[in-house]
Design an enzyme around this catalytic site. Structure first.
Site, mmCIF file in Angstrom:
data_model
loop_
_atom_site.group_PDB
_atom_site.id
_atom_site.type_symbol
_atom_site.label_atom_id
_atom_site.label_comp_id
_atom_site.label_asym_id
_atom_site.label_seq_id
_atom_site.Cartn_x
_atom_site.Cartn_y
_atom_site.Cartn_z
ATOM 1 N N GLY A 1 0.814 -1.196 0.000
ATOM 2 C CA GLY A 1 0.000 0.000 0.000
ATOM 3 C C GLY A 1 0.853 1.253 0.000
ATOM 4 N N CYS A 2 0.252 2.377 -0.391
ATOM 5 C CA CYS A 2 1.007 3.633 -0.496
ATOM 6 C C CYS A 2 1.432 4.145 0.876
ATOM 7 C CB CYS A 2 0.177 4.666 -1.239
ATOM 8 S SG CYS A 2 -1.510 4.862 -0.614
ATOM 9 N N TYR A 3 0.472 4.262 1.787
ATOM 10 C CA TYR A 3 0.804 4.658 3.150
ATOM 11 C C TYR A 3 1.856 3.705 3.735
ATOM 12 C CZ TYR A 3 -3.063 8.005 4.160
ATOM 13 O OH TYR A 3 -3.898 9.094 4.218
ATOM 14 N N ALA A 4 1.644 2.401 3.510
ATOM 15 C CA ALA A 4 2.506 1.389 4.117
ATOM 16 C C ALA A 4 3.923 1.453 3.570
ATOM 17 C CB ALA A 4 1.908 0.000 3.892
ATOM 18 N N ALA B 1 5.590 4.118 2.390
ATOM 19 C CA ALA B 1 6.273 5.273 2.973
ATOM 20 C C ALA B 1 6.593 5.051 4.447
ATOM 21 C CB ALA B 1 5.421 6.526 2.787
#
Length: 889
Positions: free
Chosen positions: A704-707, A709
């Site tokens: 995931g994107c949040y994950a 980063a």
């Protein structure tokens, strides 16, 4: 004197012995070692310890391309004393603009027990100071006239710059000693004309050797002294050369912001100059004048006085380790080289028996001598050019393009002894080939130990059935596609029967069949026509036993290209299931740029019948593919890679259909969260997951994107975190594109205006993802803001022991030093600067006054590195392409 046979090198040797795959797949673990800087500054104990040495070794391994290079440099660097390792001349512009890069490289070398001798200049700084002081600089024949006032300003400046470099090294954990006098002795150049300008005539090395013996890197200025104690200004390049004459190092390095010598006629960087062959030619070139002419001439004079193994490199500071530890190096490498001879007919060879012996070596087998005789006989009737050294350590035979064919030459034979590979002869040969043949193709066994070396010499490559076709000089996409297509369809038969290795291998294969009694010869007649040849040593293998390997994929920034299924036409065929969203559109644009992927199907129920925008390679119409459609396509093996760009909980029927089809080699990359917690799938975060694991996977869950980063922002500090229940906290804010295209309050721009919307404040799926992947509980608090694309994280990290902010920053710099898509800086990154970028930026690195809590900022574009770019990284690795192929860097 300290020897280079240190624990770091013993570790390096162990790594080489125990690494089954290419060393390029060795990745830096999350458990970096924190250097004890204050200890370095006060103690005389050895600088390195097992942990810091290991970290430095790994950094160097990321630059080394093959076991062969490791073996060479182990042999070299364990056979000389420390001060004979390298003399590095640092220009004034480097001191101003690239100080951190220089210090980072010197620290890595020093942690391995290496002590390069550094000498620096300060030309640009001196010009500014003279201008400020109202002194008009005067020159004669390119040499600065140094009067008393100029000398006084220069002396003060050089002492300040020397201290600046020493303090910077100390801040990076490197013990450095300033040596500003007593080493370079000089006489006046011409006192009446140049005043206080000197020419070095003696070098006193005692203080340099003493500094190294006590564990310090010596840092010298280019100021010298006369016999009566007068300070004299000397040319920094010439001072470095005289220092090298006295110390006899393996490498002399001139650091330059230009990164090397450029051919002013073509504008291209000159990679290497072999003085024995090319010196006179370069001296005649119209653009080799003034400083360039003087530099090449002085370097030749220097190398004539040093052992043949010594060389001079003119490079950018960012390339220091690569230059010192790889054959490919960087910038411009100047060496004496090995003079090569050429032949264009069999009669040109003085010793025909030695030629035959060279062609047969390492290829002994039934009838190999007769095959060589027939091969040489065939060369009498056609044009060729051979390159070889006096002792036949290396031999290359090139067949020029034939009439009516594309202007592509063929490297038909290349044979090297071990010593030729471990010296510069192999590089000399290829430099001659590139000079004489603008376009060249050749083939190599896919498991050859020198594969990465060939990759560095090539512009492109493709793998098929254990073979790799390389080429350079082909600029037209049509020519590249035609060459690839010929190779995929015909293998080495595309070159006809002019390759010695083809003939030798067929003879060896026949002998193997006779010995094994595998089949009657008449029943094998068709199979015996298969070509499995190598530009180096052939492998004895039955044609029917050749593996359909997946292609070459490692962590090397530019590995050879390959295809998933060697029986399919090139390039790899891709189907995108669910392309209506922002991520699907971003991936389509990336695939459109990718030279080796063919997007064949795009499925979206909402857009059926419409033309796919932003894909220029060909016209594609949206279709609505059902799981049954996907199953039928998979059964026919029509697709090499399936990308699932569907919402969470939707893609399972499609995955099941592919699994049930029996097409096990097809790659599936899922962008949803459906398989991120499935241990049978590979988690595709290349910067934290071993790349060889991704390269060997067929089922990949895209993070995931949040994950992504958050994990990159926490991983370097994992071993320094306070124990539970203390836990990192991630405060994340995303642009509204992260909420998808389906209307909701989180992507309603009116609702977002002058607003910040928190959501899923506990138990968000990314919280679970981050925690499970890092192996520690992490609190995640997401928000959505008014901007379109981009995520900003503020991460609070409780520390087990007190740390300084610079130490925290150093951990991140070490961890991501070689990662092309991760940028680490001291400043906090801004989300407006990451939108549209394909990487991650990490910065901030604040530490609470207690020393027990660090705060790190991370930004990422949620649609690119947070989704589509990362997906393409995983596709490239799994399909056998270069990891960053098609990704703008």
């Amino acid at each position: 004197m300290q020897s280079l046979a240190r624990p770091a090198y013993r570790q390096l040797a162990r790594y080489v012995r125990h690494t089954e795959r290419s060393l390029a797949s060795f990745t830096v673990p999350a458990t970096s070692i924190l250097p004890r800087r204050r200890h370095y500054a006060t103690s005389r104990r050895p600088l390195y310890d097992d942990g810091s040495a290991r970290s430095a070794v790994i950094n160097v391994l990321n630059n080394i391309a093959s076991k062969r290079e490791v073996q060479q440099y182990l042999a070299q660097f364990t056979s000389v004393s420390s001060q004979q390792f390298a003399v590095i001349k640092v220009g004034g512009a480097i001191m101003t603009d690239y100080l951190d890069e220089l210090c980072a490289s010197l620290r890595n070398l020093n942690q391995m027990g290496l002590f390069p001798v550094v000498i620096h200049g300060a030309g640009p700084q001196l010009n500014k100071m003279l201008e400020k002081a109202g002194v008009e600089p005067e020159y004669k024949e390119g040499i600065r006239i140094t009067d008393g006032k100029t000398l006084g300003i220069a002396r003060k400046l050089f002492l300040e710059e020397n201290l600046k470099l020493v303090e910077a090294l100390e801040a990076w954990g490197v013990r450095a000693r300033p040596i500003t006098s007593g080493v370079l002795m000089a006489q006046y150049k011409d006192k009446d004309v140049y005043k206080f300008v000197g020419e070095v005539n003696d070098v006193q090395t005692a203080s340099v050797k003493a500094a190294i013996a006590e564990g310090y890197i010596p840092v010298l200025t280019c100021m010298a002294e006369s016999v009566d104690g007068q300070v004299l200004n000397v040319n920094a390049d010439k001072a470095a050369a005289e220092l090298a004459r006295a110390l006899v190092p393996l490498k002399i390095v001139y650091l330059s912001e230009k990164g090397g010598i450029h051919d002013k006629e073509t504008g291209k960087l000159i990679e290497a100059i072999n003085l024995d062959e090319e010196y006179e030619g370069y001296m005649k070139k119209p653009w080799v004048i003034h400083g360039t002419r003087s530099k090449i001439r002085d370097i030749k004079t220097l190398l004539d006085d040093l052992p043949r193994s010594s060389s001079v490199a003119i490079i950018h500071p960012e390339s220091l380790e690569r230059e010192l530890f790889t054959h490919s190096g960087a910038g411009t490498l100047i060496r004496r080289g090995t003079k090569l001879q050429q032949a264009t007919s069999i009669a040109d060879f003085d010793d025909l028996a030695k030629l035959k012996q060279t062609l047969v070596r390492d290829r002994e087998g039934l009838d190999s001598k007769s095959v060589v005789d027939r091969y040489l006989e065939s060369l009498k009737d056609r044009e060729f050019r051979a390159y070889y050294d006096e002792n036949f350590e290396a031999l290359a035979i090139v067949l020029p393009p034939t009439e009516g064919k594309p202007p592509l030459a063929h490297l038909a034979t290349l044979t090297m002894t071990r010593s030729a590979w471990l010296s510069n002869i192999a590089d000399n040969v290829f430099q001659s080939l590139k000079r004489d043949f603008p376009k060249l193709a050749w083939t190599v066994k896919q498991d050859d130990e020198n594969l990465t070396w060939f990759s560095e010499k090539a512009d492109g490559s493709i793998a098929r059935q254990g073979e790799v076709l390389f080429w350079y000089g082909i600029d037209s996409p049509e020519e590249v596609r035609e060459l690839m297509s010929d190779f995929v369809q015909h293998g080495r038969q595309m070159f006809g029967d002019t390759n010695l290795e083809s003939q030798l291998h067929r003879a060896a294969a026949a002998a193997q069949r006779i010995r094994s009694g595998a089949a009657k010869l008449q029943g094998m007649r068709q199979q015996a026509t298969a070509y499995h040849t190598s530009a180096l040593r052939p492998q004895l293998r039955e044609p029917k036993q050749v593996e359909q390997r997946r292609g070459y994929a490692t962590t090397n920034p530019n590995p050879p290209l390959g295809i998933k299924n060697s029986e399919k036409n090139y390039p790899a065929k891709v189907a995108l299931i669910g392309a209506r969203g922002y991520t699907g559109k971003a991936l389509v644009e990336l695939l459109d740029r990718h030279p080796n992927m063919d997007l064949c199907h795009v499925s979206s129920r909402e857009l059926v019948g419409k033309k796919l925008e932003n894909y220029k390679k060909k016209e594609i119409i949206y279709e609505s593919l059902s799981p049954d459609d996907v199953r039928r396509m998979a059964e026919k093996k029509e697709i090499d890679c399936w990308v699932m760009a569907l919402p969470n909980g939707v893609c399972k029927p499609f995955v099941d259909a592919i699994n049930e089809s029996g097409h096990k080699e097809a790659v599936i990359v899922d962008l949803s969260a459906d398989y991120r917690f499935d241990s049978s799938w590979t988690y595709g975060l290349p910067e934290l997951v071993q790349r060889n694991k991704i390269a060997s996977a067929t089922r990949i869950s895209n993070p995931g994107c949040y994950a992504t980063a958050a994990q990159l922002g926490i991983a370097p500090l994992l071993d320094y975190l306070a124990p539970q229940p203390a836990q990192p906290t991630v405060f994340g804010v995303s642009g509204y594109s992260g909420a998808g295209t389906k209307p909701s309050p989180k992507n309603d721009v009116n609702n977002l205006a002058d607003n910040l919307i928190p959501y899923s404040l506990t138990d968000h799926i990314h919280e679970r993802e981050i925690s499970s992947q890092l192996g520690t509980e992490v609190a995640f608090i997401p928000h959505v803001a008014m901007w379109f694309a981009g995520i900003h994280h503020t991460i609070s990290l409780p520390l087990a022991k007190s740390m300084a902010s610079r130490d925290v920053r150093q951990l991140y710099q070490d961890r991501y030093d070689k990662e092309k898509l991760v940028k680490v800086s001291g400043e906090s990154p801004l989300v407006k600067n990451i939108s549209g970028k394909h990487g991650v930026e990490i910065g901030g690195f604040a530490v609470h006054s207690s020393g027990k809590r660090a705060v790190v900022n991370v930004t990422i574009d949620n649609l690119l590195k947070g989704a589509a770019t990362q997906c393409l990284q995983n596709m490239n690795l799994a399909l056998g392409y270069g990891e960053y192929e098609g990704i703008p860097l």
